[in-house]
Each structure stands twice: as C-alpha cells, then as structure tokens.
Write a protein that holds these residues in place. Structure first.
Motif, PDB file in Angstrom:
ATOM      1  N   ALA A 119     -35.162 -17.283 -21.849  1.00  0.00           N
ATOM      2  CA  ALA A 119     -34.216 -17.460 -20.746  1.00  0.00           C
ATOM      3  C   ALA A 119     -34.010 -16.146 -19.988  1.00  0.00           C
ATOM      4  O   ALA A 119     -34.036 -16.123 -18.755  1.00  0.00           O
ATOM      5  CB  ALA A 119     -32.886 -17.999 -21.279  1.00  0.00           C
ATOM      6  N   GLY A 137     -34.592 -24.878 -18.433  1.00  0.00           N
ATOM      7  CA  GLY A 137     -33.154 -24.985 -18.209  1.00  0.00           C
ATOM      8  C   GLY A 137     -32.579 -23.902 -17.324  1.00  0.00           C
ATOM      9  O   GLY A 137     -31.515 -24.073 -16.735  1.00  0.00           O
ATOM     10  N   LEU A 181     -27.028 -23.144 -17.971  1.00  0.00           N
ATOM     11  CA  LEU A 181     -27.543 -23.100 -19.336  1.00  0.00           C
ATOM     12  C   LEU A 181     -26.793 -22.072 -20.168  1.00  0.00           C
ATOM     13  O   LEU A 181     -26.390 -21.027 -19.653  1.00  0.00           O
ATOM     14  CB  LEU A 181     -29.029 -22.705 -19.303  1.00  0.00           C
ATOM     15  CG  LEU A 181     -29.751 -22.504 -20.628  1.00  0.00           C
ATOM     16  CD1 LEU A 181     -30.014 -23.853 -21.286  1.00  0.00           C
ATOM     17  CD2 LEU A 181     -31.060 -21.771 -20.418  1.00  0.00           C
TER      18      LEU A 181
END
Length: 154
Positions: free
Chosen positions: A60, A120, A143
């Motif tokens: 991420a 995400g 997220l």
C-alpha cells in the motif's frame, strides 16, 4: 596547507547535506558519497512507513509512492518522491534498517517497481497512522493497511 584543509572540510560538509539530481539523498561513506537506488528508496519508504507490519502494508505504501511518481505535481522519480521534505518519516533515507523487515521490504520493492499495486489504494496519494481521523472536506478514506489509513482527493 591551511587553505587545502579548509577546502576539504567545506567539501565534506557539502557531501553530508547534499541532494542528488534525481532527488535521491546522498550520504557520507568515509570520504565519498553514494547515491541511493530507486529500489533502496522504495524499500526505506515501505520499511519505515508501514512499521514493517505486513506485505499488504508495504504494498500500500509503495502504491502511494508510485501514484505520486505518476502525478505531475510530484517529482518524477521514486527517490524524488520519497525524499520530499515533510512528506515521509523524518530520516527515512538515512536511518538503518535493523531487523528482518528489510528482507520483506526488498521483496515488496521489487514487486512494486515491476508493476504490482494494492488495488484498494486506488489513486490515493496520502496516508497517515491508522486510528487518527481528520474531517477532510476534499478527500475520502479508501483503505486501512499496515497500520496506516490511505485517502484520496475528490
């Protein structure tokens, strides 16, 4: 002799605080410098910003870095983005990675550099520590991963 010594000391001071052309930090190694690679900059962002918590958290963070690289408002290199003042953890490019999280960060950096993204994260370019909430009127959260909450602008 005194003039030569003063010149050498000034040069050494510049080495310690210098910044490379690609935005990668330079750091002193003995009397020389080394420029960090894109992979090293990505590893460090993932390692320090995700608290070495998980592959998902590292992916991420890496996705945010790449989202910024792809945006004209940010530097065009990974090291440029990661080295931007007040954007990522202080000292991120110079602190030592001291535990086994560096191995995972290396693996995840390779994946992100080769095109992997966290679905995400979408187009998010911002994140902060999970558990904090701010009433943004121009962004929304997308997220929570790796101890961080990711958000994108409307």
């Amino acid at each position: 002799m005194g003039k030569l010594r003063a010149t050498a000391l000034r040069a050494m001071a510049l080495v310690v605080v210098g910044t490379g052309l690609g935005g990668c930090s330079l750091f002193a190694i003995g009397f020389g410098t080394a420029q960090l690679s894109a992979k090293e900059c990505m590893m460090r962002a993932m390692y320090f910003e995700s608290n070495r918590s998980s592959a998902e958290g590292m992916l991420a963070v890496g996705t945010v870095v790449m989202n910024r690289v792809d945006d004209t408002r940010y530097p065009k290199s990974i090291c440029g983005v990661v080295g931007q003042k007040n954007q990522f953890a202080q000292g991120l490019l110079t602190r030592k990675m001291t535990d086994s999280g560096a191995v995972l960060a290396s693996q995840m950096a390779d994946q992100v550099i080769n095109g992997a993204r966290h679905a995400g994260v979408r187009s998010a370019q911002h994140f902060h520590t999970a558990g904090l909430r701010f009433p943004y009127n121009n962004m929304h959260y997308v997220l929570e991963a790796g101890g961080n909450e990711f958000y994108e602008k409307y």
